[in-house]
Design a protein around this motif. Structure first.
Motif, mmCIF file in Angstrom:
data_model
loop_
_atom_site.group_PDB
_atom_site.id
_atom_site.type_symbol
_atom_site.label_atom_id
_atom_site.label_comp_id
_atom_site.label_asym_id
_atom_site.label_seq_id
_atom_site.Cartn_x
_atom_site.Cartn_y
_atom_site.Cartn_z
ATOM 1 N N GLY A 83 0.720 -1.120 0.157
ATOM 2 C CA GLY A 83 -0.021 0.010 0.053
ATOM 3 C C GLY A 83 0.802 1.184 -0.009
ATOM 4 O O GLY A 83 0.254 2.207 0.259
ATOM 5 N N GLU A 86 -0.552 4.338 -2.122
ATOM 6 C CA GLU A 86 -1.702 5.338 -1.713
ATOM 7 C C GLU A 86 -1.420 6.773 -1.606
ATOM 8 O O GLU A 86 -0.291 7.237 -0.941
ATOM 9 C CB GLU A 86 -2.518 4.871 -0.428
ATOM 10 N N ALA A 91 -2.342 5.754 -8.211
ATOM 11 C CA ALA A 91 -2.136 4.643 -7.151
ATOM 12 C C ALA A 91 -3.530 3.423 -7.525
ATOM 13 O O ALA A 91 -2.972 2.350 -7.438
ATOM 14 C CB ALA A 91 -2.504 5.381 -5.898
ATOM 15 N N GLN A 92 -4.340 4.176 -7.782
ATOM 16 C CA GLN A 92 -5.665 3.176 -8.111
ATOM 17 C C GLN A 92 -5.315 2.434 -9.257
ATOM 18 O O GLN A 92 -5.545 1.044 -9.036
ATOM 19 C CB GLN A 92 -6.929 3.935 -8.318
ATOM 20 N N ARG A 95 -2.782 -0.206 -8.279
ATOM 21 C CA ARG A 95 -3.326 -1.209 -7.526
ATOM 22 C C ARG A 95 -4.069 -2.342 -8.294
ATOM 23 O O ARG A 95 -4.009 -3.574 -8.142
ATOM 24 C CB ARG A 95 -4.101 -0.679 -6.286
#
Length: 107
Positions: A83, A86, A91-92, A95
């Motif tokens: 993580g 973040e 970032a999304q 991920r």
């Protein structure tokens, strides 16, 4: 410069970087590996810290680590993501790509 630091990372360990006073490289190494940023107390245990240099290196390293274009491959090879991206732009997507690779790795 970054290539030099990456090459240096293959030969020199963290303790040697601390002895050399290269806190930028210590931070960069932590960031590019996707490690959490070390706290002030953790850094103090290593020696006389230049926290600003460490933080600057860490931010550059984490920016490179968090590249969504490499996230799928990281997941596919089983590299765990904790993580650290973040709050960083992309970032999304990072991920999601990592999870896609991790799913394939796990099955």
């Amino acid at each position: 410069m970054i290539v030099a630091i990456m090459l240096l990372g293959c030969v020199v360990n963290t303790e040697q970087l601390v002895e050399q006073g290269d806190w930028y490289a210590v931070g960069y190494r932590d960031g590019i590996r996707g490690n959490n940023q070390r706290s002030v107390s953790e850094l103090a245990k290593l020696g006389s810290t230049k926290h600003g240099d460490y933080e600057q290196g860490y931010l550059i390293g984490i920016e490179e680590f968090c590249n969504p274009n490499h996230a799928y491959q990281m997941g596919l090879t089983g590299k765990y993501y904790n993580g650290v991206c973040e709050g960083i732009e992309g970032a999304q997507k990072f991920r999601m790509e990592w999870q896609r690779g991790w799913y394939e790795y796990s099955n």
